[in-house]
Design a protein around this motif. Structure first.
Motif, PDB file in Angstrom:
ATOM      1  N   VAL B 169       0.868  -1.172   0.000  1.00 56.00           N
ATOM      2  CA  VAL B 169       0.000   0.000   0.000  1.00 56.00           C
ATOM      3  C   VAL B 169       0.909   1.226   0.000  1.00 56.00           C
ATOM      4  CG1 VAL B 169      -1.761   1.275   1.282  1.00 56.00           C
ATOM      5  CG2 VAL B 169      -1.758  -1.241   1.309  1.00 56.00           C
ATOM      6  N   PRO B 170       0.726   2.151  -0.949  1.00 53.94           N
ATOM      7  CA  PRO B 170       1.607   3.322  -1.006  1.00 53.94           C
ATOM      8  C   PRO B 170       1.529   4.145   0.282  1.00 53.94           C
ATOM      9  CG  PRO B 170       0.354   3.114  -3.026  1.00 53.94           C
ATOM     10  CD  PRO B 170      -0.224   2.122  -2.070  1.00 53.94           C
ATOM     11  N   ALA B 171       2.565   4.944   0.498  1.00 57.53           N
ATOM     12  CA  ALA B 171       2.697   5.687   1.752  1.00 57.53           C
ATOM     13  C   ALA B 171       1.506   6.603   1.996  1.00 57.53           C
ATOM     14  CB  ALA B 171       4.001   6.491   1.729  1.00 57.53           C
ATOM     15  N   THR B 172       1.024   7.202   0.923  1.00 57.37           N
ATOM     16  CA  THR B 172      -0.097   8.136   1.105  1.00 57.37           C
ATOM     17  C   THR B 172      -0.967   8.136  -0.144  1.00 57.37           C
ATOM     18  OG1 THR B 172      -0.687  10.390   1.768  1.00 57.37           O
ATOM     19  CG2 THR B 172       1.077  10.169   0.175  1.00 57.37           C
ATOM     20  N   HIS B 173      -2.201   8.610   0.016  1.00 58.05           N
ATOM     21  CA  HIS B 173      -3.054   8.800  -1.154  1.00 58.05           C
ATOM     22  C   HIS B 173      -3.958  10.009  -0.937  1.00 58.05           C
ATOM     23  CE1 HIS B 173      -5.951   6.561   1.334  1.00 58.05           C
ATOM     24  NE2 HIS B 173      -6.882   7.168   0.610  1.00 58.05           N
ATOM     25  N   ARG B 174      -4.507  10.487  -2.033  1.00 58.09           N
ATOM     26  CA  ARG B 174      -5.264  11.740  -1.964  1.00 58.09           C
ATOM     27  C   ARG B 174      -6.209  11.782  -3.160  1.00 58.09           C
ATOM     28  NH1 ARG B 174      -1.784  17.253  -2.415  1.00 58.09           N
ATOM     29  NH2 ARG B 174      -3.479  18.705  -2.894  1.00 58.09           N
TER      30      ARG B 174
ATOM     31  N   ASP C 266       9.847  -4.206   3.138  1.00 53.58           N
ATOM     32  CA  ASP C 266       9.747  -2.807   3.535  1.00 53.58           C
ATOM     33  C   ASP C 266       8.713  -2.036   2.706  1.00 53.58           C
ATOM     34  OD1 ASP C 266      11.090  -0.951   5.452  1.00 53.58           O
ATOM     35  OD2 ASP C 266      11.378   0.233   3.626  1.00 53.58           O
ATOM     36  N   GLY C 267       8.162  -2.725   1.700  1.00 51.22           N
ATOM     37  CA  GLY C 267       7.139  -2.056   0.893  1.00 51.22           C
ATOM     38  C   GLY C 267       7.683  -1.335  -0.318  1.00 51.22           C
ATOM     39  N   ILE C 268       8.913  -1.634  -0.687  1.00 53.63           N
ATOM     40  CA  ILE C 268       9.480  -1.036  -1.909  1.00 53.63           C
ATOM     41  C   ILE C 268       9.434  -2.089  -3.014  1.00 53.63           C
ATOM     42  CG2 ILE C 268      11.537  -0.022  -2.968  1.00 53.63           C
ATOM     43  CD1 ILE C 268      12.443   0.736  -0.118  1.00 53.63           C
TER      44      ILE C 268
END
Lengths: 389, 321, 502
Positions: B169-174, C266-268
């Motif tokens: 899951v990407p670090a952030t979304h918007r 780590d999610g990369i």
């Protein structure tokens, strides 16, 4: 049949196929017999398995342009050019290829007077529309020109056969550039009539060896601290002369080959001796002759030499694929040579340059055959240094 | 010798025994698309697939899950390790989602469902447990059974267990929206959008990734039009159309536009959520021929999910079916 | 089991092409029909041509080609299929012949259909993000062509400068950057194919979710056994504005493998993560002089692609994870030239090794990332025990191992040891929870190992999938499925012509 190929050389090929896209005949036909990998497999089949040398097998060998574009692409370092020359030599000796008329046609190259007479005849014939267009010769073969004059003995400028007869103005430019760099030039003229490249391509290596020996005798190293360089402005000739060491297998020949420099290679090493000038308002595309790029591998020198003299250098987008000239190839295999040339011309058109620089007479004549004008890099440098002569 | 993919899970064996080798049969998941591909024959026995997450390896980016597990449960487990899958989040089970084969609205960011199934275990028409594909993220060992299983509506085999590729899951979304931007210019400036929708007037973009990248994307979009933050995608109409991405341009108040009614289209993807259903599309006769042979090869007696078909029944055969 | 497999593979080892050249030609009627359907000069049956098309880039030979056809469009391919069917012949598709599993080796003197003359890029459609290409288009040529539009074709096998898109479809080809972008199956949206029965049909579509079974997906990676592609719609992948490449050196292979797992956990998801062991690093460094650390037990080449800010964060994090896992040095490529040189080293690794000994046998298996170090230890042990030299360079990010056995096949008995070692490497990979092949395919190489991975029921179902496309099993006969399964009547194929298979 024993092709007299070195078993280790032959076994270097692991059939990976990385050579295929770099082979002009495979590019235009898509056929395995027209690829380096296919040709090597056939050499093995003939030499190791006694496969008969059929017309199709001979054809596979005869259609090779010997551009050697496959060699830099080969991760295993297969000495393809030498394998092909040796194969042709064995087959020519056995009478399986290079028929008598081809042998006769190559004879005059070793005899300057005969060649000049022949050229004159050819130029007359061409003007009378007697030469078939499919030969793809450049539009006009000059009738005759004055021989070059010696200006000193720092180095030899090799003038050769076909080129001297048809493109002597290139030699003249080269000589002026070398002189501008402060070198006294001895044009070889009749001292060294022919390098023997075309003969070697045709499988007539014996003729090449005898020409090589003659040239070595006539172009001594001199008594100076460094042996006199032999500067060559035809990529094909330079490649052949750099190979004398391998061809003759003697220390003398190796020493001779070590003295041979392509003119771009030589000038690039002495750029600091040329005066700084305003660059010409030209965009120049570089068409690397195969024997400069794939065999001598000194094509970077062309860029080094041209860069200060022109506004823009343009690279063609075909990764140095052959133009199809291949010495006498364009005459012997006109259809394939034409197809290969179409690819090159398309690439040249995409480059949209003012001039195309090419350092080999075969390429320039072949491209000239379809109206693509080329100039020798030395002609551009000469113009940059001296203006229009 | 024992094949490396041999099955020794008693739960799956029990399921296979329950399927048996004769009689019409179907598996019910969440029944969110129960009538998809036709109505199930009335005489079909309806069973449920086994449940449970069998093995989850975040550092392998794979999860082994039984077909009856709900997508919600699976994704909740994955979220704890910061991962997700291409399975659409619209209720229902993992097996059902795979058999229906629909991508969710965030397909641009999460990937195609059909590419996410690495290995599948299913019960064949004759009651055998069969494995297709393999457990690793990369695999070209033999024919690619998982590909024909996704979207097969359970007509070739009844899925029991799947190994699915997971993604971080990407670090952030918007979510941001604009009513004055050209929606078709958005894909050109956003390298990896999570989702771009257009309903004929408003363009909504979901950006995801590192915060610095999301901000950079938003800044680029601000040069194309005036965007404002929103809570999420607009409400998606019930029906789904499948169009080439370029045809989405034809929608809206244009002459000869496809009659989608009210719509929310996925720009760059071609899926259109619409108030009207998509008319039946013509099927190439050779595609139908291969598909019929496929069905006959896997289910010669037609006992699996009878009444359902991945291709629309031909009008003149509709009665017979 | 191993002995049997070794025996079977040994019989396939490349040998004299004499028999192939001297084998009886195909019957004249077949040839005449083919020549009337195509231009006569595009149907070859001379010995030279047929002998060369008897093998590909694999270490296997023994194939015998029937007539060799060079069609230029789908209609011609369809005509060839129909004629071959009428004459009871199989067909085998061929691209550039760079396959390493023997997938293009003709068994049973089939008609060879070489797609190399079908090499046009037909259309670049940036709005739908696809290009329609013919199957003979070379992978790298396509990406070069797409560069001016800002896109590329993502699968990048090491043979990308020569392999064809049609061959990529046949093998579901991968490459280093498939870690992020996925393999060929994810990059083909539609295909025009010709079935063995001659029908021309389009599978898949440009729309988001084409109706019916994913026949397109089943076709990709089927190694030419379902038909031939004549037109392919490939997905265009946008070129990322920022690319960062790191080279990490480790004192153990285990530490490099641990770093790979740590990065993923780590999610990369880097664009590529490639590992080379010390032996191959030394060979490569001698060849390219890219500054690879030759004193390290393993090096990890990692690359991230994306936007400027994100790639900086990911690259820093990978370096950090590397150090936490024992990296002795971390180097970030400062320029495009440096980056290109590092990749040149990786991509020519096999070639660099080819200079060490005249023969190499490149294996291809996949194991779970967490088992990489363990399986590598086993591979070194297996090679030592069979007295062969093995080097490792692999797509670590997706667990795709490429053990490279380097040897001189002219030394008596070497081939047996090479094959025995190869067989054990496969078994070790399967035992670790891996699969037979990550990107080379099954071809003839791994047919007999299929039963070590799949049950009879599994293989039976694969055969069913195949027969849905090709009920008579005439497309690329004798491949993929092992003897004893339908569409795999290898014994019968081996009888034609006698003598060749020994």
């Amino acid at each position: 049949m024993d092709l007299k190929l070195d078993a280790d050389d032959l076994n270097t090929c692991v059939q990976c196929g990385l050579c295929l896209p770099h082979c002009p005949t495979f590019r235009v036909t898509g056929e395995e017999t027209m690829s380096p990998r296919g040709r090597i497999a056939l050499m093995r089949a003939v030499q190791d398995d006694g496969v008969p040398v059929t017309d199709e097998v001979v054809d596979a060998f005869a259609t090779c342009v010997q551009c050697r574009g496959c060699e830099p692409a080969c991760p295993s370092g297969v000495p393809y050019g030498h394998l092909m020359e040796r194969t042709r030599e064995t087959l020519a000796d056995a009478g399986a290829m290079t028929p008598t008329w081809q042998r006769l046609a190559l004879k005059p190259l070793a005899y300057p007077a005969m060649l000049r007479a022949g050229s004159k005849a050819l130029s007359v014939a061409q003007r009378l529309n007697l030469v078939p267009a499919r030969l793809g010769l450049s539009e006009e073969i000059p009738f005759s020109q004055e021989p070059l004059a010696t200006s000193g003995d720092d180095l030899f400028l090799f003038t050769g056969c076909v080129m001297d007869a048809w493109q002597r103005d290139v030699h003249a430019s080269g000589q002026r550039v070398l002189e501008a760099a402060g070198f006294g030039v001895t044009p070889t003229n009749d001292l060294a009539p022919c390098c023997g490249a075309l003969q070697a391509h045709a499988g007539l290596a014996r003729d090449t060896r005898s020409l090589a020996e003659k040239m070595m005798a006539n172009l001594p190293a001199g008594g100076g601290e460094t042996p006199r360089p032999i500067v060559v402005d035809s990529a094909g000739c330079g490649a052949a002369m750099k190979d004398y060491g391998h061809l003759l297998g003697t220390p003398e020949a190796e020493a001779f080959s070590a003295r041979v420099f392509d003119i771009q290679e030589f000038v690039a090493q002495h750029m600091n001796r040329l005066p700084a000038v305003e660059p010409l308002e030209l965009a120049v595309a570089v068409q690397d002759p195969c024997h400069l790029r794939h065999v001598q591998r000194v094509h970077d020198a062309t860029r080094t030499v041209l860069r200060p003299f022109v506004r823009e250098l343009i690279e063609l987008d075909d990764d140095g694929l052959c133009c199809g000239a291949g010495g006498a190839y364009s005459v012997l295999q006109p259809e394939l040579a034409g197809q290969i040339r179409e690819r090159k011309v398309a690439s040249i058109e995409r480059a949209a340059a003012d001039f195309v620089a090419s350092a080999n007479p075969g390429c320039s004549m072949h491209l000239g055959g379809v109206g693509v004008a080329t100039v020798h890099p030395m002609q551009i440098v000469d113009r940059g240094l001296h203006g229009i002569a | 010798m024992t094949p490396s993919l041999a099955i020794d899970d008693p739960v799956l064996s029990t399921f296979a025994a329950e399927v048996g080798s004769n009689g019409p049969i179907a598996v019910a998941g969440g029944r969110t698309r129960w009538d998809h591909g036709g109505s199930l024959a009335a005489d079909a026995r309806i069973i449920e697939a086994p449940q449970g997450i069998v093995e989850y390896r975040p550092d392998e980016m794979t999860v082994t899950v039984r077909a009856g597990t709900s997508v919600e449960e699976l994704h909740a487990e994955l979220a704890e390790a910061g991962q997700r899958t291409a399975l659409p989040e619209r209720g229902g089970s993992v097996g059902g989602a795979l058999m229906v084969g629909e991508n969710g609205p965030f397909v641009a960011g999460r990937g195609l469902l059909r590419a996410s199934l690495l290995q599948v275990r299913y019960v064949s028409a004759d009651g055998a447990l069969v494995t297709g594909g393999g457990p690793t993220v990369k695999n070209v060992s033999g024919f690619d059974i998982p590909r024909i299983m996704v979207g097969s509506l359970g007509t070739l085999g009844l899925v029991a267990e799947a190994i699915i590729r997971t993604n971080p899951v990407p670090a952030t979304h918007r979510f941001i929206a604009s009513s004055d931007v050209d929606p078709f210019a958005v894909p050109d400036v956003i390298l990896r959008p999570g989702c771009i929708t257009w309903d004929g007037s408003t363009t909504t973009v979901m950006l995801e990734g590192h915060e610095v990248d999301v901000d950079a994307d938003a800044a680029r979009l601000a040069e194309l039009g005036s965007f404002a933050d929103v809570d999420g995608l607009p409400e998606l109409p019930a029906h789904r159309w499948s169009l080439p991405p370029s045809d989405v341009r034809l929608l809206g108040a244009k002459p000869n536009a496809p009659a989608v009614g009210a719509f929310v289209a996925l720009v760059g993807v071609g899926t259109v959520y619409a108030s009207n259903p998509q008319p039946q599309r013509s099927i190439d006769p050779t595609v139908r021929l291969i598909s019929d042979r496929m069905k006959n090869q896997f289910d010669p007696t037609g006992r699996l999910n009878p009444g359902r078909s991945v291709l629309p029944f031909e009008p003149n055969k509709a009665g017979a079916a | 089991m191993r002995g049997q497999i070794t025996g079977r593979l040994a019989s396939l080892v490349k040998r004299s092409s004499k028999s192939a050249i001297e084998a009886d030609g195909p019957d004249a009627a077949l040839l005449a029909d083919l020549r009337s359907a195509l231009a006569p000069d595009r149907v070859k049956m001379d010995g030279a041509q047929r002998s060369l098309l008897g093998h590909d880039a694999s270490v296997f030979g023994g194939g015998v080609a029937g007539p060799v056809c060079y069609p230029v469009d789908a209609a011609e391919v369809s005509a060839i299929m129909t004629i071959a069917e009428q004459h009871g012949r199989g067909i085998v598709p061929r691209g550039a012949g760079t396959g390493l599993a023997g997938g293009a080796i003709p068994l049973g003197a089939p008609v060879v259909i070489a797609v190399t003359k079908m090499n046009s890029i037909l259309e670049v459609d940036t709005e739908n993000r696809i290009a329609w290409v013919e199957p003979g288009v070379i992978n790298l040529d396509l990406s070069k062509h797409l560069a001016s539009y800002g896109f590329h074709f993502a699968p990048d096998p090491s043979s990308q400068q020569v392999c064809t898109i049609g061959g990529n479809v046949g093998n579901n080809s991968g490459g280093p950057h498939c870690l992020l972008y996925g393999v060929t199956n994810a990059h083909v949206v539609a295909m025009e194919v010709v079935l063995a029965s001659g029908e021309i049909v389009t599978l898949g579509g440009l729309d988001a979710e084409p109706d019916g079974y994913d026949l397109r997906g089943a076709f990709v990676g089927s190694e030419g056994t379902l038909g031939i592609t004549t037109k392919i719609a490939v997905r265009l992948t946008p070129n990322a504005p920022s690319v960062r490449t790191l080279l990490l050196a480790f004192s153990t292979v285990q530490a490099a493998a641990n770093t790979v797992s740590a990065v993923i956990a780590d999610g990369i998801v880097p664009a590529a993560m490639e590992v080379m062991d010390q032996r191959i690093t030394i060979a490569v460094e001698n060849y390219v002089n890219a500054g690879y650390p030759t004193d390290a037990a393993a090096v990890l080449l990692a690359e991230v692609e994306g936007l400027e800010g994100g790639t900086a964060i990911d690259a820093d994090r990978i370096a950090e994870l590397g150090r936490e896992n024992g990296a002795v040095s971390v180097r970030v490529a400062a320029t495009d030239e440096e980056r290109a040189l590092l990749w040149k080293g990786r991509k020519t690794a096999f070639g660099a090794v080819a200079q060490i000994a005249p023969d190499y046998y490149l294996h291809d298996t996949v194991v779970p990332r967490s088992k990489l170090a363990e399986v590598l230890d086993q591979i070194y042990e297996i090679a030592d025990r069979h007295d062969v030299l093995v080097m490792n360079v692999f797509h670590a990010g997706d667990g795709n191992l490429h053990p490279l056995i380097v040897f001189d096949g002219r030394i008596e008995g070497t081939w047996d040891r090479v094959h025995a070692a190869g067989g054990e490497i496969l078994q070790a990979s399967l035992a670790a929870g891996g699969v037979l092949s990550g990107e080379h395919g099954i071809g003839v190489e791994k047919q007999q190992y299929m039963s070590a991975m799949f049950s009879d029921d599994d293989l039976d179902h694969q055969g069913r999938l195949r027969r849905a496309f090709d009920p008579a099993c005439r497309a690329n006969p004798g491949k993929v499925l092992p003897a004893g399964h339908s569409c795999a009547d290898i014994a019968a194929l081996r009888k034609v012509p006698s003598g060749v298979w020994g």
